[in-house]
Design a protein around this motif. Structure first.
Motif, short mmCIF file in Angstrom:
data_model
loop_
_atom_site.label_atom_id
_atom_site.label_comp_id
_atom_site.label_asym_id
_atom_site.label_seq_id
_atom_site.Cartn_x
_atom_site.Cartn_y
_atom_site.Cartn_z
N MET A 1 24.88 -45.01 -36.96
CA MET A 1 24.01 -45.96 -37.66
C MET A 1 22.56 -45.75 -37.25
SD MET A 1 24.11 -50.14 -37.65
CE MET A 1 22.91 -50.43 -36.36
N THR A 2 21.69 -45.71 -38.24
CA THR A 2 20.25 -45.76 -37.99
C THR A 2 19.70 -46.98 -38.73
OG1 THR A 2 19.78 -44.33 -39.88
CG2 THR A 2 20.03 -43.26 -37.73
N ALA A 3 18.68 -47.55 -38.18
CA ALA A 3 18.12 -48.76 -38.79
C ALA A 3 16.63 -48.82 -38.52
CB ALA A 3 18.81 -50.01 -38.23
N SER A 4 15.92 -49.50 -39.38
CA SER A 4 14.48 -49.69 -39.17
C SER A 4 14.05 -50.98 -39.87
CB SER A 4 13.68 -48.50 -39.72
OG SER A 4 13.82 -48.42 -41.13
N LYS A 5 12.99 -51.55 -39.34
CA LYS A 5 12.42 -52.72 -39.97
C LYS A 5 10.93 -52.75 -39.69
CE LYS A 5 12.78 -56.26 -36.35
NZ LYS A 5 13.17 -57.65 -36.07
N ILE A 6 10.18 -53.34 -40.60
CA ILE A 6 8.74 -53.52 -40.43
C ILE A 6 8.53 -54.88 -39.77
CG2 ILE A 6 6.54 -53.69 -41.61
CD1 ILE A 6 7.77 -51.91 -43.80
N ALA A 7 7.72 -54.90 -38.73
CA ALA A 7 7.54 -56.13 -37.98
C ALA A 7 6.09 -56.28 -37.55
CB ALA A 7 8.46 -56.14 -36.75
N GLY A 8 5.79 -57.41 -36.95
CA GLY A 8 4.44 -57.67 -36.47
C GLY A 8 4.44 -58.69 -35.35
N ASN A 9 3.28 -58.91 -34.78
CA ASN A 9 3.09 -59.92 -33.75
C ASN A 9 1.59 -60.12 -33.60
OD1 ASN A 9 2.78 -61.41 -31.36
ND2 ASN A 9 4.63 -60.54 -30.47
#
Length: 491
Positions: free
Chosen positions: A103-111
């Motif tokens: 499994m590979t996964a990615s998400k766009i995030a911020g802080n």
């Protein structure tokens, strides 16, 4: 003991004939070593690649099925990208027919408390989109509190470390869920060190339910990034497209996050590669995942085309070597039998004298076998050494010829034309989510051949069989005569 000593004397006494037999036998053994080693290695490579490519499942979108289902004209573009929801993809992975899945996964995030590398202060939007696609206006006071896309959290994506485009500078690679690597630039801007904890949140560009989805990470290491610095989109250098803003973690981190907060499934891009226990399980696995909801417009297959492309030169190599080994053994056996028969006939008087002195047939045969056995052992050692040295250069030369043939006969691959919607779609998907499919298969251009212990035993057995076959016919011809008759027939 007398028989053995006499055999050694006879070898020296008939050294001219034995040298000729030895040269022929050594040549046969060396050629057999080359052929057998290359054939065994090629077969092992083919089996290995067939298992890997024959067991890796590919799930794609059948565009023609969609056109027929919805009566879409041929001139209307349909994206060939197959979309399977993360929930369903994880459900497919729970199958008894699978050996494993990757499994590979990615998400766009911020802080808002962290600063991204090359943050260009992109203008904040005045609206966002709900889950049902509706437009939601944002209050002025809320705009500054929005979580903008700054980082890309990526699970189980380590290819740049293998190619040398990234190096670990401090700490260690993530081993457990919740551990992550950050770039040297990102660490310096935010004064982060190994062991610090950070939190990344889903952006508020899309409304989920209540608060943004948060993921807590521990910095296990810092990496040096040598890839391209940034991508351009819409005229702005978006921070989340900058490779220095990639936070690298394990796939288990995403699994744990999903277990703790299922809402994360709405904000991640997840890709799972399935590996069957054996290629024969494909029909059963397909039936199972269709029951679990796989659409009829999706096809399920193994990467047989990639397998054929990669191993075609090796198949050609094996098809050349195997007949070569058979011809060498056949001609070698015939030559040895002729030489042995001539040699035995020339020594007919010697055998007659031994028989007349009272030596039994069995001891005479044993003495001749000792002679042939000693010559065979010497030739076997020399043949194994010569064949082992010659095997790799011969394999490289023949394989290179097969690669050239495969390249000349391979059909040209159709790629999207530059400037078209298809090409733009391919570039956009690669930049945002990584490659959708495995790299294009290239023919296998080299194999490492070596002489294994089983191969040595096989070759020794072949050499002994050849020696015995060559000697046996001569023994039969000479032993059918009585000693008196042999002595009377002497010229």
């Amino acid at each position: 003991m007398y028989i053995l000593k006499n055999a050694l004397k006879n070898i020296r006494r008939n050294k001219g004939r034995n040298i000729l037999v030895g040269l022929i036998l050594t040549t046969i053994i060396a050629a057999t070593v080359v052929g057998l080693v290359i054939n065994n290695t090629a077969s092992a490579v083919i089996i290995d690649y067939r298992f890997r490519f024959g067991s890796q499942v590919s799930i794609g979108l059948d565009v023609e099925v969609l056109r027929t289902r919805y009566d879409i004209p041929p001139d209307v573009f349909i994206s060939p990208i197959a979309h399977i929801s993360p929930e369903r993809a994880l459900t497919f992975a729970q199958s008894q027919y699978l050996m494993r899945y990757v499994m590979t996964a990615s998400k766009i995030a911020g802080n808002n408390d962290l600063t991204a590398v090359a943050d260009a202060n992109i203008p904040r939007p005045t609206f966002r989109v709900g889950l049902d696609g509706e437009r939601i206006d944002i209050d002025t006071d809320e705009i500054e509190q929005m979580i903008m896309p700054q980082f890309r959290v990526m699970g189980n994506m380590w290819s740049e470390f293998e190619t040398g485009e990234r190096f670990l500078l401090e700490g260690q690679m993530p081993e457990f869920a919740g551990e992550a690597l950050i770039s040297q630039e990102l660490a310096e801007i935010n004064r982060l060190t190994v062991g610090d904890k950070i939190t990344v949140l889903s952006t508020t560009m899309v409304v989920l339910e209540d608060e943004p989805v948060s993921t807590k990470l521990t910095v296990s290491g810092i990496y040096l990034d040598l890839t391209e610095t940034e991508s351009q989109q819409g005229g702005f250098a978006d921070p989340f497209l900058n490779r220095r803003n990639e936070i690298l973690t394990t796939a288990d981190t995403f699994i744990k996050s999903i277990e703790q907060d299922p809402r994360i499934l709405n904000v991640i891009y997840l890709q799972i590669t399935y590996y069957l226990r054996a290629p024969a399980y494909l029909p059963y696995f397909e039936a199972e995942i269709r029951e679990k909801g796989l659409d009829a417009a999706m096809f399920v297959t193994t990467d047989e085309a990639a397998f054929n492309t990669i191993v075609e030169p090796v198949e050609g190599l094996r098809s050349i070597i195997f007949p070569f080994v058979i011809v060498v053994l056949g001609l070698g056996a015939i030559i040895l039998i002729l030489l042995s028969t001539i040699a035995i006939r020339e020594r007919k008087y010697e055998i007659g004298v031994l028989r007349a002195m009272g030596m039994k047939k069995g001891k005479v045969v044993r003495g001749l076998l000792y002679e042939m056995g000693i010559v065979t052992v010497i030739c076997l050692v020399l043949g194994l050494a010569v064949g082992n040295i010659a095997a790799q250069p011969v394999a490289d030369n023949l394989l290179q010829q097969q690669v050239e043939i495969a390249e000349n006969t391979a059909p040209a691959q159709i790629r999207p034309q530059a400037g078209t919607m298809e090409a733009a779609m391919e570039v956009a998907v690669r930049d945002l989510m990584g490659p959708m499919n495995p790299p294009e298969a290239e023919p296998l251009s080299e194999i490492s051949v070596r002489l294994s212990a089983p191969a040595m035993l096989q070759i020794a057995a072949v050499a002994i069989l050849l020696a015995f076959a060559a000697s046996a016919i001569g023994f039969v011809n000479i032993m059918k005569y009585e000693p008196i008759k042999i002595l009377m027939e002497r010229d």
